[in-house]
Design a protein around this motif. Structure first.
Motif, PDB file in Angstrom:
ATOM      1  N   ALA A  54      19.189 -22.239  26.667  1.00 51.37           N
ATOM      2  CA  ALA A  54      19.716 -22.989  27.615  1.00 51.37           C
ATOM      3  C   ALA A  54      21.652 -23.603  27.606  1.00 51.37           C
ATOM      4  O   ALA A  54      22.125 -23.187  28.081  1.00 51.37           O
ATOM      5  CB  ALA A  54      19.383 -24.044  28.623  1.00 51.37           C
ATOM      6  N   GLY A  55      20.785 -24.547  26.326  1.00 51.34           N
ATOM      7  CA  GLY A  55      22.582 -24.338  25.830  1.00 51.34           C
ATOM      8  C   GLY A  55      23.589 -23.390  26.176  1.00 51.34           C
ATOM      9  O   GLY A  55      24.461 -23.064  26.187  1.00 51.34           O
ATOM     10  N   THR A  77      24.636 -22.170  28.997  1.00 51.00           N
ATOM     11  CA  THR A  77      25.704 -22.876  29.567  1.00 51.00           C
ATOM     12  C   THR A  77      26.667 -23.374  28.791  1.00 51.00           C
ATOM     13  O   THR A  77      27.924 -22.581  29.286  1.00 51.00           O
ATOM     14  CB  THR A  77      24.652 -24.237  29.116  1.00 51.00           C
ATOM     15  OG1 THR A  77      23.442 -24.857  29.730  1.00 51.00           O
ATOM     16  CG2 THR A  77      25.671 -25.570  29.663  1.00 51.00           C
ATOM     17  N   ALA A 118      30.446 -21.487  30.714  1.00 50.72           N
ATOM     18  CA  ALA A 118      32.004 -22.088  30.559  1.00 50.72           C
ATOM     19  C   ALA A 118      33.000 -21.378  30.133  1.00 50.72           C
ATOM     20  O   ALA A 118      34.337 -21.946  30.456  1.00 50.72           O
ATOM     21  CB  ALA A 118      31.008 -23.321  30.052  1.00 50.72           C
TER      22      ALA A 118
END
Length: 104
Positions: free
Chosen positions: A42-43, A46, A50
């Motif tokens: 998930a990081g 993300t 971004a």
């Protein structure tokens, strides 16, 4: 004889158990590992989002636009046609000079 029978029972019990499985064959290990692994994935998702969709830049003349918005709001407040009905009715009953029409 008593010690020999106890030793024989222990050796029989050890031989009757199945061999231990490797750690990756146990389901609870994967349950424990999956939590942090999902967070890491998930990081990265993300981070990708971004980088792919940057934030919009603030307009160069944001201050002037704000002043124009305030001027428009001030004009709308002074406009009698935008006045709420209750306020207009109350002033019509009191016959305030500022509320009278000049077309008489």
């Amino acid at each position: 004889m008593n010690t020999q029978s106890t030793t024989a029972e222990i050796s029989n019990t050890a031989q009757s158990q199945p061999p231990a499985l490797p750690w990756w064959r146990h389901a609870h290990v994967w349950l424990i590992i999956s939590g942090p692994a999902i967070v890491v994935v998930a990081g990265f998702v993300t981070l990708w989002l971004a980088i792919r969709t940057p934030d919009p830049v603030v307009e160069e003349d944001y201050y002037q636009r704000g002043l124009k918005i305030n001027e428009t709001l001030r004009q709308q407040q002074n406009d009698r046609s935008m006045m709420p009905a209750v306020k207009g009715r109350n002033h019509a009953a009191t016959e305030d000079e500022s509320m009278r029409k000049t077309d008489r």
